[in-house]
Motif scaffolding. Structure first.
Motif, mmCIF file in Angstrom:
data_model
loop_
_atom_site.group_PDB
_atom_site.id
_atom_site.type_symbol
_atom_site.label_atom_id
_atom_site.label_comp_id
_atom_site.label_asym_id
_atom_site.label_seq_id
_atom_site.Cartn_x
_atom_site.Cartn_y
_atom_site.Cartn_z
ATOM 1 N N ALA A 228 0.827 -1.200 0.000
ATOM 2 C CA ALA A 228 0.000 0.000 0.000
ATOM 3 C C ALA A 228 0.862 1.250 0.000
ATOM 4 C CB ALA A 228 -0.911 -0.002 1.235
ATOM 5 N N GLY A 229 0.595 2.159 -0.960
ATOM 6 C CA GLY A 229 1.283 3.436 -1.021
ATOM 7 C C GLY A 229 2.739 3.331 -1.392
ATOM 8 N N GLN B 258 16.117 0.480 3.786
ATOM 9 C CA GLN B 258 15.729 0.268 2.388
ATOM 10 C C GLN B 258 14.731 1.318 1.913
ATOM 11 O OE1 GLN B 258 14.362 -3.781 2.871
ATOM 12 N NE2 GLN B 258 16.205 -4.633 1.904
ATOM 13 N N LEU B 259 13.799 1.681 2.771
ATOM 14 C CA LEU B 259 12.786 2.663 2.379
ATOM 15 C C LEU B 259 13.397 4.051 2.182
ATOM 16 C CD1 LEU B 259 9.848 1.563 4.716
ATOM 17 C CD2 LEU B 259 9.978 1.274 2.235
ATOM 18 N N THR B 260 14.282 4.448 3.099
ATOM 19 C CA THR B 260 14.893 5.769 2.933
ATOM 20 C C THR B 260 15.832 5.776 1.729
ATOM 21 O OG1 THR B 260 16.604 5.149 4.538
ATOM 22 C CG2 THR B 260 14.693 6.366 5.374
ATOM 23 N N ALA B 261 16.515 4.638 1.470
ATOM 24 C CA ALA B 261 17.377 4.547 0.298
ATOM 25 C C ALA B 261 16.566 4.628 -0.988
ATOM 26 C CB ALA B 261 18.179 3.250 0.330
ATOM 27 N N ALA B 262 15.277 4.244 -0.938
ATOM 28 C CA ALA B 262 14.393 4.311 -2.096
ATOM 29 C C ALA B 262 13.755 5.682 -2.248
ATOM 30 C CB ALA B 262 13.316 3.241 -1.985
ATOM 31 N N GLY B 263 14.098 6.633 -1.363
ATOM 32 C CA GLY B 263 13.612 7.997 -1.501
ATOM 33 C C GLY B 263 12.395 8.335 -0.672
ATOM 34 N N ILE B 264 12.004 7.464 0.245
ATOM 35 C CA ILE B 264 10.838 7.743 1.098
ATOM 36 C C ILE B 264 11.311 8.460 2.358
ATOM 37 C CG2 ILE B 264 8.958 6.701 2.420
ATOM 38 C CD1 ILE B 264 8.816 4.515 0.360
ATOM 39 N N ALA B 265 10.750 9.600 2.622
ATOM 40 C CA ALA B 265 11.182 10.431 3.744
ATOM 41 C C ALA B 265 10.842 9.759 5.071
ATOM 42 C CB ALA B 265 10.497 11.797 3.677
ATOM 43 N N ILE C 74 7.362 7.561 6.433
ATOM 44 C CA ILE C 74 7.359 6.224 7.034
ATOM 45 C C ILE C 74 6.606 6.263 8.362
ATOM 46 C CG2 ILE C 74 8.797 4.380 7.972
ATOM 47 C CD1 ILE C 74 11.009 5.286 6.047
ATOM 48 N N THR C 75 6.906 7.274 9.166
ATOM 49 C CA THR C 75 6.255 7.391 10.472
ATOM 50 C C THR C 75 4.752 7.588 10.328
ATOM 51 O OG1 THR C 75 8.253 8.336 11.436
ATOM 52 C CG2 THR C 75 6.181 8.698 12.619
ATOM 53 N N SER C 76 4.327 8.436 9.407
ATOM 54 C CA SER C 76 2.895 8.708 9.262
ATOM 55 C C SER C 76 2.137 7.493 8.749
ATOM 56 C CB SER C 76 2.677 9.897 8.318
ATOM 57 O OG SER C 76 3.076 9.578 6.994
ATOM 58 N N ARG C 77 2.778 6.704 7.900
ATOM 59 C CA ARG C 77 2.072 5.541 7.329
ATOM 60 C C ARG C 77 2.013 4.360 8.288
ATOM 61 N NH1 ARG C 77 4.264 5.485 1.029
ATOM 62 N NH2 ARG C 77 3.245 7.437 0.416
ATOM 63 N N THR C 78 2.806 4.400 9.339
ATOM 64 C CA THR C 78 2.772 3.298 10.304
ATOM 65 C C THR C 78 2.140 3.694 11.634
ATOM 66 O OG1 THR C 78 5.019 3.890 11.029
ATOM 67 C CG2 THR C 78 4.815 2.190 9.338
ATOM 68 N N SER C 79 1.890 4.983 11.834
ATOM 69 C CA SER C 79 1.359 5.429 13.131
ATOM 70 C C SER C 79 -0.154 5.399 13.187
ATOM 71 C CB SER C 79 1.866 6.839 13.451
ATOM 72 O OG SER C 79 1.437 7.757 12.450
ATOM 73 N N ARG C 80 -0.817 5.400 12.043
ATOM 74 C CA ARG C 80 -2.282 5.432 12.038
ATOM 75 C C ARG C 80 -2.856 4.030 12.198
ATOM 76 N NH1 ARG C 80 -1.377 8.329 7.244
ATOM 77 N NH2 ARG C 80 -2.503 6.732 6.055
ATOM 78 N N GLY D 25 -4.970 1.001 11.398
ATOM 79 C CA GLY D 25 -5.503 0.525 10.125
ATOM 80 C C GLY D 25 -4.569 0.702 8.958
ATOM 81 N N GLY D 26 -3.358 1.177 9.206
ATOM 82 C CA GLY D 26 -2.377 1.197 8.124
ATOM 83 C C GLY D 26 -2.090 2.568 7.570
ATOM 84 N N PRO D 27 -1.590 2.585 6.316
ATOM 85 C CA PRO D 27 -1.505 1.447 5.392
ATOM 86 C C PRO D 27 -0.312 0.520 5.621
ATOM 87 C CG PRO D 27 -0.682 3.408 4.319
ATOM 88 C CD PRO D 27 -1.171 3.840 5.665
ATOM 89 N N TRP D 28 0.663 0.929 6.483
ATOM 90 C CA TRP D 28 1.801 0.071 6.785
ATOM 91 C C TRP D 28 1.765 -0.312 8.262
ATOM 92 C CZ3 TRP D 28 6.352 3.256 4.236
ATOM 93 C CH2 TRP D 28 6.145 3.295 2.837
ATOM 94 N N GLN D 29 2.565 -1.344 8.592
ATOM 95 C CA GLN D 29 2.638 -1.788 9.969
ATOM 96 C C GLN D 29 4.106 -1.970 10.364
ATOM 97 O OE1 GLN D 29 -0.078 -5.269 10.678
ATOM 98 N NE2 GLN D 29 -0.550 -4.981 8.494
ATOM 99 N N ARG D 30 4.418 -1.575 11.580
ATOM 100 C CA ARG D 30 5.757 -1.816 12.118
ATOM 101 C C ARG D 30 5.748 -3.162 12.829
ATOM 102 N NH1 ARG D 30 7.946 -1.226 17.130
ATOM 103 N NH2 ARG D 30 10.141 -0.553 17.344
ATOM 104 N N LEU D 31 6.442 -4.155 12.239
ATOM 105 C CA LEU D 31 6.483 -5.478 12.855
ATOM 106 C C LEU D 31 7.568 -5.582 13.914
ATOM 107 C CD1 LEU D 31 5.901 -8.050 9.960
ATOM 108 C CD2 LEU D 31 4.248 -6.979 11.494
ATOM 109 N N LEU D 32 8.716 -4.993 13.610
ATOM 110 C CA LEU D 32 9.867 -5.008 14.504
ATOM 111 C C LEU D 32 10.551 -3.654 14.393
ATOM 112 C CD1 LEU D 32 11.306 -8.526 13.539
ATOM 113 C CD2 LEU D 32 10.336 -7.919 15.777
ATOM 114 N N PRO D 33 11.432 -3.322 15.312
ATOM 115 C CA PRO D 33 12.165 -2.064 15.154
ATOM 116 C C PRO D 33 12.829 -1.973 13.773
ATOM 117 C CG PRO D 33 12.584 -2.991 17.326
ATOM 118 C CD PRO D 33 11.801 -4.017 16.576
#
Length: 336
Positions: A6-7, A27-34, A38-44, A46-54
């Motif tokens: 997602a996203g 990997q995400l920051t190396a791909a250009g994602i700020a 990352i924080t906004s997509r995992t803090s809400r 219902g998603g759209p991303w999930q933090r499984l481990l640190p």
């Protein structure tokens, strides 16, 4: 509803597709994602991303499966700048690696992950990093870099506390054909584990031909008596060379076989008929067969022993000896 990746687009999408919808923060920051994205997509909720481990994220809205959890453990423990799928800096091992191979009783969690010493990533409730200077050859199982089954079995045994669980899992690895008992014994010796009584006993049983916990209990029971020592899982053939069966225990001089039949593996009509046909084949070649369930071996061993003693005694006076020929495991000396 699960929304995969997602996203995610561009380089991050390629990483996610390659890694079961997982990615590390590096990997995400190396791909250009700020980092803020990352924080906004995992803090809400219902998603759209999930933090499984640190620093490890699942890029979907649905729950992870056991493969994703196993790979997340490897991603967490791997060197951040390395290719985590290469198996060069982190590899799944122990119970989690064996569970991926379908070994019964092998636990998925916590996931043991080998890492190259002197790196020592912090452990989590889900991940147990194991630094080692003895780096093994690695394989890929279901998309996850893992140690070979023989090393995974040794790493599991090193940390398992219940002797019966060690017995069951090591027997399962050998019985499933993932490694030879001699190779497992060598790995346990190289890992300096044969000084532990429970592991040494399990290794001895496997070298003797024992392939299950039920057989191990039967071996314990028989060793406490004056009955002759049987062959375990010996392959029996006709004089013409046709395969007959592989009874759990076999006394070649007397022509007596012990079959440990579990209802778990004989609950269908076809399976039960196959068991009866195997017994008929044995008996047609002069072999006397005693059948017992694992619960009989555990709860009423004296009855099983009495029946065995009777048949072993009767067998010595039979006018017609059995025609089957045994090939297979002998009782082997187990050096430290």
């Amino acid at each position: 509803m699960i929304t995969n990746s997602a996203g995610v687009d561009g380089r991050a999408a390629q990483v996610a597709r390659r890694q079961l919808n997982l990615a590390t923060r590096h990997q995400l920051t190396a791909a250009g994602i700020a980092p803020g994205t990352i924080t906004s997509r995992t803090s809400r909720t219902g998603g759209p991303w999930q933090r499984l481990l640190p620093r490890v994220y699942l890029l979907q809205t649905g729950p992870p499966d056991h493969r994703q959890r196993a790979l997340a453990a490897v991603l967490y423990a791997a060197e951040p700048a390395s290719d985590p799928l290469s198996g060069d800096t982190a590899a799944l091992t122990g119970g989690a690696a064996l569970a991926l191979l379908g070994i019964r009783d092998a636990p998925y969690a916590p996931a043991d992950v080998l890492v190259r010493a002197p790196r020592r990533p912090a452990g989590t409730p889900e991940v147990r990093p194991l630094p080692t200077t003895r780096w093994p050859r690695t394989i890929t199982v279901s998309g996850i870099p893992s140690t070979r089954p023989v090393r995974a079995a040794a790493d599991f045994a090193a940390r398992a506390e219940a002797p019966e669980l060690v017995r069951s899992v090591l027997a399962g690895v050998v019985q499933s054909g993932w490694c030879h008992p001699q190779d497992l014994h060598a790995e346990l010796r190289d890992s300096r584990l044969l000084t532990r009584p429970a592991i040494r006993a399990a290794a001895a049983e496997l070298l003797a031909g024992v392939r299950s916990v039920a057989e191990a209990r039967a071996r314990d029971t028989l060793e406490a008596t004056d009955l002759p020592t049987p062959l375990w899982n010996a392959r029996l053939y006709t004089p013409a060379g046709a395969f007959l069966a592989t009874p759990d225990a076999y006394w070649p001089d007397e022509g007596v076989a012990l079959e440990i039949d579990s209802a778990e593996y004989h609950y269908t009509r076809d399976a039960w008929h196959a068991t009866l046909r195997r017994r008929l084949r044995l008996e047609s070649h002069g072999i006397l067969v005693i059948s017992a369930t694992p619960s009989m071996i555990r709860d009423t061993p004296t009855e099983v022993l009495a029946a065995l003693r009777t048949l072993l005694t009767l067998a010595t006076s039979r006018p017609t000896p059995p025609t089957a020929q045994a090939r297979g495991h002998q009782q082997l000396f187990l050096p430290l």
